[in-house]
Design a protein around this motif. Structure first.
Motif, PDB file in Angstrom:
ATOM      1  N   GLU A  75     -39.014 -12.336   9.669  1.00 10.27           N
ATOM      2  CA  GLU A  75     -40.353 -11.991   8.927  1.00 10.27           C
ATOM      3  C   GLU A  75     -40.129 -11.506   7.730  1.00 10.27           C
ATOM      4  O   GLU A  75     -40.747 -11.960   6.651  1.00 10.27           O
ATOM      5  CB  GLU A  75     -41.277 -11.031   9.548  1.00 10.27           C
ATOM      6  CG  GLU A  75     -41.893 -11.699  11.034  1.00 10.27           C
ATOM      7  CD  GLU A  75     -41.104 -11.837  12.082  1.00 10.27           C
ATOM      8  OE1 GLU A  75     -40.088 -11.151  12.262  1.00 10.27           O
ATOM      9  OE2 GLU A  75     -41.342 -12.372  13.238  1.00 10.27           O
ATOM     10  N   LYS A  76     -39.011 -10.371   7.637  1.00  8.39           N
ATOM     11  CA  LYS A  76     -38.819  -9.850   6.112  1.00  8.39           C
ATOM     12  C   LYS A  76     -38.007 -10.568   5.392  1.00  8.39           C
ATOM     13  O   LYS A  76     -38.121 -10.842   4.164  1.00  8.39           O
ATOM     14  CB  LYS A  76     -37.949  -8.527   6.596  1.00  8.39           C
ATOM     15  CG  LYS A  76     -38.762  -7.241   7.270  1.00  8.39           C
ATOM     16  CD  LYS A  76     -37.971  -6.180   7.334  1.00  8.39           C
ATOM     17  CE  LYS A  76     -38.923  -5.072   7.726  1.00  8.39           C
ATOM     18  NZ  LYS A  76     -38.227  -3.862   7.992  1.00  8.39           N
ATOM     19  N   SER A  77     -37.104 -11.603   5.873  1.00 11.02           N
ATOM     20  CA  SER A  77     -36.330 -12.329   5.078  1.00 11.02           C
ATOM     21  C   SER A  77     -37.408 -13.454   4.381  1.00 11.02           C
ATOM     22  O   SER A  77     -37.216 -13.752   3.394  1.00 11.02           O
ATOM     23  CB  SER A  77     -35.391 -13.202   5.860  1.00 11.02           C
ATOM     24  OG  SER A  77     -34.552 -12.192   6.579  1.00 11.02           O
ATOM     25  N   ARG A  78     -38.395 -13.854   5.272  1.00  8.47           N
ATOM     26  CA  ARG A  78     -39.393 -14.934   4.586  1.00  8.47           C
ATOM     27  C   ARG A  78     -39.900 -14.256   3.544  1.00  8.47           C
ATOM     28  O   ARG A  78     -40.538 -14.917   2.628  1.00  8.47           O
ATOM     29  CB  ARG A  78     -40.042 -15.485   5.898  1.00  8.47           C
ATOM     30  CG  ARG A  78     -41.101 -16.701   5.508  1.00  8.47           C
ATOM     31  CD  ARG A  78     -41.616 -17.481   6.380  1.00  8.47           C
ATOM     32  NE  ARG A  78     -42.120 -18.592   5.975  1.00  8.47           N
ATOM     33  CZ  ARG A  78     -43.593 -18.943   5.950  1.00  8.47           C
ATOM     34  NH1 ARG A  78     -44.241 -18.286   6.800  1.00  8.47           N
ATOM     35  NH2 ARG A  78     -43.968 -19.852   5.345  1.00  8.47           N
ATOM     36  N   ARG A 110     -39.858 -14.446  -4.093  1.00  9.53           N
ATOM     37  CA  ARG A 110     -39.027 -14.934  -5.260  1.00  9.53           C
ATOM     38  C   ARG A 110     -39.438 -16.374  -5.401  1.00  9.53           C
ATOM     39  O   ARG A 110     -39.062 -17.257  -6.422  1.00  9.53           O
ATOM     40  CB  ARG A 110     -37.549 -15.268  -4.582  1.00  9.53           C
ATOM     41  CG  ARG A 110     -36.874 -13.729  -4.392  1.00  9.53           C
ATOM     42  CD  ARG A 110     -35.562 -14.219  -3.630  1.00  9.53           C
ATOM     43  NE  ARG A 110     -34.999 -12.754  -3.052  1.00  9.53           N
ATOM     44  CZ  ARG A 110     -34.066 -12.265  -3.907  1.00  9.53           C
ATOM     45  NH1 ARG A 110     -33.723 -12.301  -5.028  1.00  9.53           N
ATOM     46  NH2 ARG A 110     -33.617 -10.828  -3.491  1.00  9.53           N
ATOM     47  N   GLY A 111     -40.571 -16.745  -4.723  1.00  9.21           N
ATOM     48  CA  GLY A 111     -41.012 -18.229  -5.103  1.00  9.21           C
ATOM     49  C   GLY A 111     -40.589 -19.374  -4.228  1.00  9.21           C
ATOM     50  O   GLY A 111     -40.426 -20.477  -4.732  1.00  9.21           O
ATOM     51  N   ALA A 112     -39.895 -18.957  -3.213  1.00  9.41           N
ATOM     52  CA  ALA A 112     -39.332 -19.974  -2.363  1.00  9.41           C
ATOM     53  C   ALA A 112     -39.588 -19.789  -0.949  1.00  9.41           C
ATOM     54  O   ALA A 112     -40.613 -18.924  -0.849  1.00  9.41           O
ATOM     55  CB  ALA A 112     -37.867 -19.501  -2.469  1.00  9.41           C
ATOM     56  N   ASP A 113     -38.761 -20.307   0.101  1.00 13.07           N
ATOM     57  CA  ASP A 113     -39.300 -20.176   1.627  1.00 13.07           C
ATOM     58  C   ASP A 113     -37.913 -20.129   2.120  1.00 13.07           C
ATOM     59  O   ASP A 113     -36.920 -20.663   1.583  1.00 13.07           O
ATOM     60  CB  ASP A 113     -40.130 -21.241   1.949  1.00 13.07           C
ATOM     61  CG  ASP A 113     -40.867 -20.871   3.247  1.00 13.07           C
ATOM     62  OD1 ASP A 113     -40.657 -19.808   3.923  1.00 13.07           O
ATOM     63  OD2 ASP A 113     -41.800 -21.511   3.536  1.00 13.07           O
ATOM     64  N   LEU A 114     -37.874 -19.623   3.459  1.00 17.10           N
ATOM     65  CA  LEU A 114     -36.689 -19.874   4.215  1.00 17.10           C
ATOM     66  C   LEU A 114     -36.088 -21.340   4.327  1.00 17.10           C
ATOM     67  O   LEU A 114     -37.133 -21.984   4.534  1.00 17.10           O
ATOM     68  CB  LEU A 114     -37.003 -19.189   5.456  1.00 17.10           C
ATOM     69  CG  LEU A 114     -36.938 -17.801   5.540  1.00 17.10           C
ATOM     70  CD1 LEU A 114     -37.177 -17.076   6.749  1.00 17.10           C
ATOM     71  CD2 LEU A 114     -35.545 -17.129   5.210  1.00 17.10           C
TER      72      LEU A 114
END
Length: 171
Positions: A146-149, A155-159
């Motif tokens: 969850e925190k990584s996502r 940052r304007g990205a996704d996992l």
């Protein structure tokens, strides 16, 4: 009666009877009679002709009126068609103008995005790596999913979901 009187009477009667056409009144009477006959024949002929012309004229007038009415209806239909085509042309012109504006706007946006892409290709943000047409951020921190996502979204990205061997290698 005397012989002389009788001879005179014969001469007078003979001259009256035989020479009536030589007298001016006799010739005039014959001419007037012939003129009357010709005049009567002419009047009868003109009357018949007028009757025929009158009948034909009525039919011709009816035909002309029918033709006029038909032409008037066709003219009105053509005018309606012309008006409709004019409206459609105006609508198409408006649509064309709107599409031209949209095209110009899209070209401008494309140019801006193309410029940004060029700039992105030239400069690689710190910590990001490019693999084919995608950019990857390799984090050295250990976090929950969850925190990584959440960090990626900020940052304007996704996992990333690793789908290919190349993506595995770039880890």
């Amino acid at each position: 009666y005397s012989k002389t009187y009788y001879q005179r009477c014969l001469i007078i009667c003979d001259s009256v009877h035989v020479q009536w056409w030589k007298r001016p009144s006799g010739v005039a009477a014959v001419c007037l009679g012939l003129l009357c006959v010709l005049l009567l024949a002419g009047i009868i002929g003109l009357s018949v002709q007028y009757s025929n012309v009158s009948k034909n004229s009525s039919a011709a007038i009816d035909q002309l009126q029918t033709s006029y009415n038909t032409i008037t209806k066709e003219r009105d239909q053509l005018q309606t068609s012309y008006n409709n085509l004019t409206k459609e042309r105006d609508q198409l012109q408006t649509s064309y103008n709107n599409m031209t504006k949209e095209r110009d706007l899209l070209q401008t946006e494309r140019d801006v995005l193309s410029g940004r892409l060029s700039n992105l290709k030239k400069t690689c943000p710190e910590g990001w790596q490019k693999l084919e047409s995608s950019w990857y951020f390799l984090s050295t921190e250990t976090k929950t999913w969850e925190k990584s996502r959440q960090d990626c979204l900020e940052r304007g990205a996704d996992l990333v979901i690793i789908k290919s061997d190349k993506e595995k290698v770039s880890e």
